[in-house]
Design a protein around this motif. Structure first.
Motif, PDB file in Angstrom:
ATOM      1  N   ALA A 113       0.837  -1.208   0.000  1.00 57.89           N
ATOM      2  CA  ALA A 113       0.000   0.000   0.000  1.00 57.89           C
ATOM      3  C   ALA A 113       0.869   1.254   0.000  1.00 57.89           C
ATOM      4  O   ALA A 113       0.529   2.259  -0.647  1.00 57.89           O
ATOM      5  CB  ALA A 113      -0.942   0.002   1.206  1.00 57.89           C
ATOM      6  N   GLU A 114       1.991   1.203   0.699  1.00 58.50           N
ATOM      7  CA  GLU A 114       2.883   2.362   0.742  1.00 58.50           C
ATOM      8  C   GLU A 114       3.538   2.593  -0.615  1.00 58.50           C
ATOM      9  O   GLU A 114       3.710   3.735  -1.050  1.00 58.50           O
ATOM     10  CB  GLU A 114       3.940   2.144   1.826  1.00 58.50           C
ATOM     11  CG  GLU A 114       4.694   3.397   2.196  1.00 58.50           C
ATOM     12  CD  GLU A 114       5.545   3.223   3.435  1.00 58.50           C
ATOM     13  OE1 GLU A 114       5.533   4.131   4.292  1.00 58.50           O
ATOM     14  OE2 GLU A 114       6.238   2.183   3.545  1.00 58.50           O
ATOM     15  N   LEU A 115       3.888   1.498  -1.293  1.00 55.81           N
ATOM     16  CA  LEU A 115       4.460   1.625  -2.634  1.00 55.81           C
ATOM     17  C   LEU A 115       3.439   2.193  -3.600  1.00 55.81           C
ATOM     18  O   LEU A 115       3.757   3.069  -4.421  1.00 55.81           O
ATOM     19  CB  LEU A 115       4.955   0.268  -3.124  1.00 55.81           C
ATOM     20  CG  LEU A 115       5.466   0.210  -4.573  1.00 55.81           C
ATOM     21  CD1 LEU A 115       6.618   1.187  -4.795  1.00 55.81           C
ATOM     22  CD2 LEU A 115       5.878  -1.209  -4.947  1.00 55.81           C
ATOM     23  N   ILE A 116       2.204   1.726  -3.524  1.00 56.29           N
ATOM     24  CA  ILE A 116       1.150   2.243  -4.394  1.00 56.29           C
ATOM     25  C   ILE A 116       0.950   3.732  -4.160  1.00 56.29           C
ATOM     26  O   ILE A 116       0.826   4.525  -5.107  1.00 56.29           O
ATOM     27  CB  ILE A 116      -0.159   1.468  -4.172  1.00 56.29           C
ATOM     28  CG1 ILE A 116      -0.025   0.043  -4.733  1.00 56.29           C
ATOM     29  CG2 ILE A 116      -1.346   2.191  -4.817  1.00 56.29           C
ATOM     30  CD1 ILE A 116      -1.202  -0.853  -4.427  1.00 56.29           C
ATOM     31  N   GLN A 117       0.932   4.134  -2.896  1.00 56.51           N
ATOM     32  CA  GLN A 117       0.743   5.560  -2.593  1.00 56.51           C
ATOM     33  C   GLN A 117       1.902   6.385  -3.134  1.00 56.51           C
ATOM     34  O   GLN A 117       1.708   7.496  -3.634  1.00 56.51           O
ATOM     35  CB  GLN A 117       0.606   5.776  -1.091  1.00 56.51           C
ATOM     36  CG  GLN A 117       0.242   7.213  -0.713  1.00 56.51           C
ATOM     37  CD  GLN A 117      -1.067   7.663  -1.340  1.00 56.51           C
ATOM     38  OE1 GLN A 117      -2.095   7.006  -1.190  1.00 56.51           O
ATOM     39  NE2 GLN A 117      -1.041   8.790  -2.055  1.00 56.51           N
ATOM     40  N   LEU A 118       3.118   5.836  -3.063  1.00 56.40           N
ATOM     41  CA  LEU A 118       4.264   6.548  -3.616  1.00 56.40           C
ATOM     42  C   LEU A 118       4.095   6.759  -5.114  1.00 56.40           C
ATOM     43  O   LEU A 118       4.362   7.852  -5.634  1.00 56.40           O
ATOM     44  CB  LEU A 118       5.547   5.767  -3.344  1.00 56.40           C
ATOM     45  CG  LEU A 118       6.792   6.297  -4.061  1.00 56.40           C
ATOM     46  CD1 LEU A 118       7.151   7.689  -3.551  1.00 56.40           C
ATOM     47  CD2 LEU A 118       7.965   5.341  -3.911  1.00 56.40           C
ATOM     48  N   LEU A 119       3.659   5.714  -5.826  1.00 55.80           N
ATOM     49  CA  LEU A 119       3.471   5.846  -7.269  1.00 55.80           C
ATOM     50  C   LEU A 119       2.402   6.889  -7.590  1.00 55.80           C
ATOM     51  O   LEU A 119       2.520   7.641  -8.570  1.00 55.80           O
ATOM     52  CB  LEU A 119       3.113   4.498  -7.877  1.00 55.80           C
ATOM     53  CG  LEU A 119       4.227   3.442  -7.825  1.00 55.80           C
ATOM     54  CD1 LEU A 119       3.697   2.080  -8.279  1.00 55.80           C
ATOM     55  CD2 LEU A 119       5.413   3.860  -8.686  1.00 55.80           C
ATOM     56  N   LYS A 120       1.377   6.958  -6.781  1.00 53.41           N
ATOM     57  CA  LYS A 120       0.347   7.991  -6.974  1.00 53.41           C
ATOM     58  C   LYS A 120       0.935   9.376  -6.723  1.00 53.41           C
ATOM     59  O   LYS A 120       0.688  10.323  -7.489  1.00 53.41           O
ATOM     60  CB  LYS A 120      -0.833   7.729  -6.042  1.00 53.41           C
ATOM     61  CG  LYS A 120      -1.645   6.490  -6.385  1.00 53.41           C
ATOM     62  CD  LYS A 120      -2.786   6.296  -5.390  1.00 53.41           C
ATOM     63  CE  LYS A 120      -3.626   5.080  -5.757  1.00 53.41           C
ATOM     64  NZ  LYS A 120      -4.736   4.853  -4.786  1.00 53.41           N
ATOM     65  N   ASP A 121       1.713   9.501  -5.642  1.00 55.38           N
ATOM     66  CA  ASP A 121       2.322  10.796  -5.334  1.00 55.38           C
ATOM     67  C   ASP A 121       3.301  11.218  -6.421  1.00 55.38           C
ATOM     68  O   ASP A 121       3.346  12.386  -6.816  1.00 55.38           O
ATOM     69  CB  ASP A 121       3.045  10.714  -3.986  1.00 55.38           C
ATOM     70  CG  ASP A 121       2.102  10.511  -2.811  1.00 55.38           C
ATOM     71  OD1 ASP A 121       0.881  10.675  -2.998  1.00 55.38           O
ATOM     72  OD2 ASP A 121       2.598  10.183  -1.715  1.00 55.38           O
ATOM     73  N   GLY A 230      10.078  10.281  -2.291  1.00 55.57           N
ATOM     74  CA  GLY A 230      10.199   8.862  -1.960  1.00 55.57           C
ATOM     75  C   GLY A 230      11.093   8.553  -0.789  1.00 55.57           C
ATOM     76  O   GLY A 230      11.325   7.371  -0.493  1.00 55.57           O
ATOM     77  N   PHE A 231      11.602   9.560  -0.090  1.00 56.72           N
ATOM     78  CA  PHE A 231      12.532   9.333   1.016  1.00 56.72           C
ATOM     79  C   PHE A 231      11.943   8.364   2.040  1.00 56.72           C
ATOM     80  O   PHE A 231      10.809   8.517   2.493  1.00 56.72           O
ATOM     81  CB  PHE A 231      12.878  10.656   1.698  1.00 56.72           C
ATOM     82  CG  PHE A 231      13.866  10.515   2.820  1.00 56.72           C
ATOM     83  CD1 PHE A 231      15.216  10.353   2.552  1.00 56.72           C
ATOM     84  CD2 PHE A 231      13.445  10.513   4.141  1.00 56.72           C
ATOM     85  CE1 PHE A 231      16.135  10.215   3.583  1.00 56.72           C
ATOM     86  CE2 PHE A 231      14.349  10.370   5.181  1.00 56.72           C
ATOM     87  CZ  PHE A 231      15.703  10.218   4.903  1.00 56.72           C
ATOM     88  N   GLY A 232      12.735   7.341   2.372  1.00 58.88           N
ATOM     89  CA  GLY A 232      12.289   6.330   3.316  1.00 58.88           C
ATOM     90  C   GLY A 232      11.560   5.165   2.669  1.00 58.88           C
ATOM     91  O   GLY A 232      11.429   4.100   3.278  1.00 58.88           O
TER      92      GLY A 232
END
Length: 446
Positions: A113-121, A230-232
């Motif tokens: 879910a965190e990776l998906i949110q990063l791609l959206k951001d 994408g930091f972190g």
């Protein structure tokens, strides 16, 4: 240079135009500084700063639209914006820009879910930056206690035809995110070719982002801000700056020269030749079925860092240089011909000449779209320039594109005496972001 060259490559065609008005709105905001924005604290994300979409001026933007169908004149207007939305990602068939900043990332988070949110951001940030707008609420004017949303070094600069293109490496499908059964058959591990001296620190990666622009600061700004967002969650594995595009941008443009002084990209397909792009570059049909259905409209990218031994080359006679390439140095004409674009007679060239070995007729018709760049990265510690070609090749399937051509070149190309491949990566390039509700990789994670 022991890699598919002008005889096996295709040129860039224009990118599909945006669907809807989002890109035009961003372009207008960039030029006027107008637009509503929620509070920095109202949305969490982007390295502790707000995920707001306020607009701060980043220079006048010219929105470039297209007519019907898939073809239009290549974009060449300096400072203009290239549409972000479309069937295919920009930066593949787009007219080649002057500068490059390419970055490969390792994914550090284990949370899908965190990776998906990063791609959206990242998608939302890319929409803004390619339109000439700042990320989030911008580089100044927000809460003094919080870091700005944008790093600020592109303030006052035009969009400069910035394109941002994302890709997914084989290692992203290793099971961490439930994607193992969605890995396309064409996303293979590249074989070790004869002569390769690959540095693991300059190879591979879970994700890549290719930033191309006519202003180097605009390209660097884009990669820097995506890395900051994408930091972190991700970390830069390696990156490469490039100058001096090694592919011609339009049929009528002057063909660029590589660092060996020879014209490169002579036989690239013109941007209007959409039939050849469909045949050799865009994934569709059987290439986009089953586990690879999410790749429909995408492509595959091979990135190779090729060191060029310029000092050795510079001490080589002109006659030998021309024999190595199979072209004359002044005009770029193939052996026995008068003009650069004359059809080459391959049998008139030496059997180990670069043009002869790279030509589609020598490789079962294999054709790729190339948009590489020259680079210089200081010295190698031995008094020699660390210089060469950062080779970027797009194709429908590397198994019928890059791999057979490079296999032939690596074994027989006389240019190998002067070059060495020191970095390598392969990425699946998903289709374009269709509209403001879409995001990079949505079909993969659906």
């Amino acid at each position: 240079m022991s890699t598919p060259s002008d005889e096996s490559t295709t040129q860039n065609a224009p990118q599909d135009a945006p669907q809807g008005t989002e890109q035009a709105e961003l372009a207008g905001q960039a030029g006027t500084g107008q637009g509503a924005a929620p509070s920095r604290r109202s949305v969490i994300g982007w390295g502790g700063a707000g995920l707001a979409l306020g607009a701060v001026a980043a220079g006048t933007t010219v929105a470039l639209t297209r007519g019907g169908g898939d073809a239009t004149a290549p974009v060449a207007e300096s400072g203009a914006a290239v549409p972000f939305h479309g069937t295919h990602q920009a930066g593949i068939a787009t007219a080649v820009q002057d500068r490059l900043h390419f970055a490969s990332f390792d994914v550090k988070t284990k949370d899908r879910a965190e990776l998906i949110q990063l791609l959206k951001d990242w998608t939302r940030a890319a929409e803004r930056m390619t339109a000439g707008a700042e990320v989030g609420e911008g580089a100044y004017g927000g809460l003094p206690e919080a870091p700005p949303d944008d790093t600020g070094e592109a303030l006052g600069l035009k969009p400069s035809r910035l394109t941002l293109t994302i890709g997914f490496g084989p290692s992203l499908f290793d099971g961490r995110f439930g994607l193992a059964d969605r890995r396309p058959g064409a996303l293979v591990e590249l074989p070790k070719f004869p002569g390769d001296n690959l540095d693991p620190a300059r190879s591979g990666g879970d994700l890549c982002v290719q930033a191309c622009a006519d202003d180097p600061q605009v390209a660097v700004h884009a990669i820097r801000n995506l890395a900051r967002i994408g930091f972190g969650k991700v970390a830069v594995r390696w990156s490469q700056l490039g100058f001096g595009k090694t592919s011609s941008t339009t049929p009528d443009a002057q063909t660029p020269r590589n660092l060996f002084g020879f014209k490169d990209g002579t036989r690239n397909i013109a941007g209007t030749e959409t039939d050849r792009l469909a045949r050799h570059v865009w994934v569709a049909g059987k290439g986009a079925e089953g586990p690879a259905a999410w790749m429909d409209g995408g492509s595959y990218l091979v990135a190779r860092r090729i060191r060029m031994n310029v000092e050795t080359w510079d001490r080589t006679s002109l006659a030998e240089q021309e024999d190595v390439f199979g072209r004359d140095k002044k005009e770029g004409a193939p052996v026995g011909k008068a003009k650069e674009h004359d059809e080459p007679f391959l049998k008139a060239m030496k059997p180990d000449s670069h043009v002869r070995l790279a030509h589609p007729d020598s490789n079962g018709g294999a054709t790729i779209l190339r948009r590489g760049y020259s680079f210089t990265d200081g010295t190698d510690g031995l008094g020699r320039l660390d210089a060469g070609l950062f080779f970027l090749a797009y194709q429908k399937d590397v198994r019928t594109g890059f791999i057979p051509v490079q296999t032939s070149l690596a074994r027989n190309d006389s240019l190998n005496e002067y070059t060495q491949h020191v970095g390598s990566a392969l990425f699946a390039i998903p289709p374009g972001v269709r509209d403001k509700d879409d995001w990079w990789g949505r079909a993969l994670f659906a």
